[in-house]
Design an enzyme around this catalytic site. Sequence first.
Site, PDB file in Angstrom:
ATOM      1  N   LYS A 255      16.133  -4.302  10.981  1.00 53.51           N
ATOM      2  CA  LYS A 255      15.524  -5.446  11.668  1.00 53.51           C
ATOM      3  C   LYS A 255      14.167  -5.756  11.037  1.00 53.51           C
ATOM      4  O   LYS A 255      13.299  -4.895  10.958  1.00 53.51           O
ATOM      5  CB  LYS A 255      15.343  -5.133  13.163  1.00 53.51           C
ATOM      6  CG  LYS A 255      14.549  -6.192  13.937  1.00 53.51           C
ATOM      7  CD  LYS A 255      14.403  -5.851  15.433  1.00 53.51           C
ATOM      8  CE  LYS A 255      13.470  -6.825  16.145  1.00 53.51           C
ATOM      9  NZ  LYS A 255      13.275  -6.478  17.579  1.00 53.51           N
ATOM     10  N   ASP A 260       6.648 -10.300  16.399  1.00 50.68           N
ATOM     11  CA  ASP A 260       7.423 -10.680  17.578  1.00 50.68           C
ATOM     12  C   ASP A 260       6.500 -11.082  18.721  1.00 50.68           C
ATOM     13  O   ASP A 260       5.999 -10.231  19.455  1.00 50.68           O
ATOM     14  CB  ASP A 260       8.332  -9.512  18.006  1.00 50.68           C
ATOM     15  CG  ASP A 260       9.211  -9.878  19.196  1.00 50.68           C
ATOM     16  OD1 ASP A 260       9.270 -11.073  19.543  1.00 50.68           O
ATOM     17  OD2 ASP A 260       9.844  -8.961  19.756  1.00 50.68           O
ATOM     18  N   LYS A 267       5.441 -12.825  25.146  1.00 51.60           N
ATOM     19  CA  LYS A 267       5.027 -11.510  25.635  1.00 51.60           C
ATOM     20  C   LYS A 267       3.621 -11.571  26.218  1.00 51.60           C
ATOM     21  O   LYS A 267       2.833 -12.438  25.837  1.00 51.60           O
ATOM     22  CB  LYS A 267       5.021 -10.508  24.465  1.00 51.60           C
ATOM     23  CG  LYS A 267       6.384 -10.094  23.962  1.00 51.60           C
ATOM     24  CD  LYS A 267       6.244  -9.104  22.811  1.00 51.60           C
ATOM     25  CE  LYS A 267       7.602  -8.686  22.249  1.00 51.60           C
ATOM     26  NZ  LYS A 267       8.425  -7.924  23.206  1.00 51.60           N
ATOM     27  N   ASP A 337      12.881 -13.490  23.669  1.00 49.71           N
ATOM     28  CA  ASP A 337      12.288 -12.217  23.256  1.00 49.71           C
ATOM     29  C   ASP A 337      13.363 -11.182  22.906  1.00 49.71           C
ATOM     30  O   ASP A 337      13.050 -10.138  22.348  1.00 49.71           O
ATOM     31  CB  ASP A 337      11.366 -11.693  24.370  1.00 49.71           C
ATOM     32  CG  ASP A 337      10.400 -10.637  23.871  1.00 49.71           C
ATOM     33  OD1 ASP A 337      10.292 -10.471  22.636  1.00 49.71           O
ATOM     34  OD2 ASP A 337       9.750  -9.987  24.718  1.00 49.71           O
ATOM     35  N   GLU A 339      15.279 -11.171  20.465  1.00 50.07           N
ATOM     36  CA  GLU A 339      15.568 -11.835  19.188  1.00 50.07           C
ATOM     37  C   GLU A 339      16.156 -10.891  18.148  1.00 50.07           C
ATOM     38  O   GLU A 339      16.840 -11.326  17.236  1.00 50.07           O
ATOM     39  CB  GLU A 339      14.287 -12.478  18.639  1.00 50.07           C
ATOM     40  CG  GLU A 339      13.369 -11.563  17.820  1.00 50.07           C
ATOM     41  CD  GLU A 339      12.786 -10.403  18.609  1.00 50.07           C
ATOM     42  OE1 GLU A 339      12.748 -10.489  19.851  1.00 50.07           O
ATOM     43  OE2 GLU A 339      12.378  -9.397  18.005  1.00 50.07           O
ATOM     44  N   ARG A 341      18.537  -8.672  18.266  1.00 52.07           N
ATOM     45  CA  ARG A 341      20.005  -8.701  18.240  1.00 52.07           C
ATOM     46  C   ARG A 341      20.521 -10.007  17.639  1.00 52.07           C
ATOM     47  O   ARG A 341      21.605 -10.051  17.070  1.00 52.07           O
ATOM     48  CB  ARG A 341      20.540  -8.459  19.655  1.00 52.07           C
ATOM     49  CG  ARG A 341      20.079  -9.457  20.665  1.00 52.07           C
ATOM     50  CD  ARG A 341      20.223  -8.971  22.102  1.00 52.07           C
ATOM     51  NE  ARG A 341      19.120  -8.113  22.525  1.00 52.07           N
ATOM     52  CZ  ARG A 341      18.985  -7.584  23.737  1.00 52.07           C
ATOM     53  NH1 ARG A 341      19.920  -7.801  24.644  1.00 52.07           N
ATOM     54  NH2 ARG A 341      17.954  -6.835  24.032  1.00 52.07           N
TER      55      ARG A 341
HETATM   56  N1  BES Z   1      10.653  -5.881  19.572  1.00 53.60           N
HETATM   57  C1  BES Z   1      10.977  -5.812  20.941  1.00 53.60           C
HETATM   58  C2  BES Z   1      11.265  -4.400  21.425  1.00 53.60           C
HETATM   59  C3  BES Z   1      10.103  -3.439  21.426  1.00 53.60           C
HETATM   60  C4  BES Z   1       9.385  -3.241  22.581  1.00 53.60           C
HETATM   61  C5  BES Z   1       9.807  -2.707  20.314  1.00 53.60           C
HETATM   62  C6  BES Z   1       8.351  -2.328  22.581  1.00 53.60           C
HETATM   63  C7  BES Z   1       8.775  -1.821  20.332  1.00 53.60           C
HETATM   64  C8  BES Z   1       8.049  -1.618  21.464  1.00 53.60           C
HETATM   65  C9  BES Z   1      12.212  -6.650  21.235  1.00 53.60           C
HETATM   66  O1  BES Z   1      12.390  -7.751  20.429  1.00 53.60           O
HETATM   67  C10 BES Z   1      12.088  -7.120  22.629  1.00 53.60           C
HETATM   68  O2  BES Z   1      11.196  -7.869  22.895  1.00 53.60           O
HETATM   69  N2  BES Z   1      12.973  -6.684  23.504  1.00 53.60           N
HETATM   70  C11 BES Z   1      12.944  -7.046  24.869  1.00 53.60           C
HETATM   71  C12 BES Z   1      14.347  -7.317  25.310  1.00 53.60           C
HETATM   72  C13 BES Z   1      14.434  -7.946  26.663  1.00 53.60           C
HETATM   73  C14 BES Z   1      13.897  -9.349  26.627  1.00 53.60           C
HETATM   74  C15 BES Z   1      15.877  -7.946  27.082  1.00 53.60           C
HETATM   75  C16 BES Z   1      12.328  -5.885  25.635  1.00 53.60           C
HETATM   76  O3  BES Z   1      12.583  -4.735  25.303  1.00 53.60           O
HETATM   77  O4  BES Z   1      11.558  -6.158  26.561  1.00 53.60           O
HETATM   78 ZN    ZN Z   2      11.519  -7.701  18.616  1.00 56.04          ZN
HETATM   79 MN    MN Z   3      11.336  -9.441  21.223  1.00 64.64          MN
END
Ligand code: BES
Ligand code: ZN
Ligand code: MN
Length: 500
Positions: A255, A260, A267, A337, A339, A341
């Site tokens: 990835k 992000d 966020k 968010d 993204e 996947r």
């Molecule tokens: N890049 C984040 C996941 C992440 C969170 C990595 C904390 C490292 C530390 C990912 O893209 C994300 O934002 N995931 C969301 C998914 C949710 C919206 C279903 C998450 O984990 O909150």
């Molecule tokens: Zn991410």
């Molecule tokens: Mn994200």
Amino acid sequence: MNFELKTLDLVGAAALKSDALIVLVTANFKPGKDELSLQMAQAMKAGDLQSKPGKSLALYRPVGAHCVRAVFVGAGEGSAKQVRQAIVAAIGALRSGSTGEKKVVLCFASDASAQAVHAAVLTLAEASYVYTTTKAKAAVEAWTLGRVTLGVPLVAPVKSAFTQAVATVAGIEMAKEWANRPANYATPTLLAQAARSLSRLPKITCEVLGPKEVAQLSMGSFMAVAQGSDQPLRFIVLNYSGATKTQAPTVLIGKGITFDTGGISIKPAAEMDEMKYDMAGAASVLGVFRALAELKPAINVVGLIPTCENMPGGRALKPGDVVTSMSGQTIEVLNTDAEGRLILCDALTYAERFKPRAVVDVATLTGACVVALGHVRSGLFSTSDVLAAQLVSAGEVSMDLCWRMPLDDDYAEGLKSNFADVANIGGRMGGAITAAKFLQRFAGKFDWAHLDVAGTAWKSGAAKGATGRPVGLLLEFLLASPMAKVAVKSSPRKSSLSKK
Ligand code: BES
Ligand code: ZN
Ligand code: MN
């Protein structure tokens, strides 16, 4: 840092001129008749020196040695974990007194196993790594090590483990470097340039696709994530050819979200800076290729990196938008968010063309995985028990641990959508698993595993920064495959560290 491996006993190690001599003292250590041994024996008798892992004793210009400082440190039975503990303690003792040592001798006073040597090299490198890219030279006064000589009772049995460890360090440092870089120094374009420069190394080729080519491939899901950013996306294809074309490759997918923000589902501001490491999966793939070029195992490996920014903006993807993936499946984007996947699913479909032996994707995919497993083990998901077992064992051997998580179909319930074939989120609970269930829909044509490294690729707090994980795990996994024969000059290596 620079490593060399030498056959040395304690007397030999003490005879070398050095700034620091570190002596690992294991339970089976038998003092000899030399000066240093006699001093050690005395200290042991007095209880000032023990084989208990991490217990250390420091001396200044000890009699009978040509070092400025010596640190004797307990290393238990000499297991990899204990050696790591011992070296961390020794470095702690050295660190408190100086600004760095140019020449270090590390002596395994009794025996040295392949795993212990591997652990020693990785721990020393870890301890002396410093990030400098975006710091003015004058401001760089960090403690580092220069040249390290590892003294072992016999070089031959540990030579290949040493070579593997040194290459692993090069890979880990590359992964750390890129994950640490701020997003304005690590755009998709710059990441692609880094990948391209890897193709100067032996057996590696690299192809970089831009927005046009990606559109031609119909990667509608990947393109949708990238569309909110002014930085153009890149799709990186790396190739390591160590074997004949007929050998099916292992495909690694990383990835590569260089930043992000969450997109329109933005966020919170606190700690958002850390989302520059959302390309740690991509960085680990680069690191693995860097190490492969050094080790030249007889395997084929393909690396795929979809890379872009996830930004809000006038052209950005919106919650509720439906996108069409390269596989033809439509996706309702309920949260922009989620993204990772969305870019990985198209890379998984692209991977089909290689008719791979296995596909392993690596991603900082979910905060939920950090909640589930913390910062110790990466989350492992796989449709193949064999592949899962290989990855778990590679993790144990390389001390880059992972833990298998479930993929029951019931977890996919929440991904149902009224407006598309699938939704990109599935509710708050079990979030790491629903993310994996989403990916699984695109991984039906090969053996597949997914590593969620959101908790392990990065350290928060005072020592904030990238860890270089899971480069060690992936490399050990690749090298442990039966086909892999590393071209080490002497002593033909066996398949992995575990089978020494
Ligand atoms: N890049 C984040 C996941 C992440 C969170 C990595 C904390 C490292 C530390 C990912 O893209 C994300 O934002 N995931 C969301 C998914 C949710 C919206 C279903 C998450 O984990 O909150
Ligand atoms: Zn991410
Ligand atoms: Mn994200």
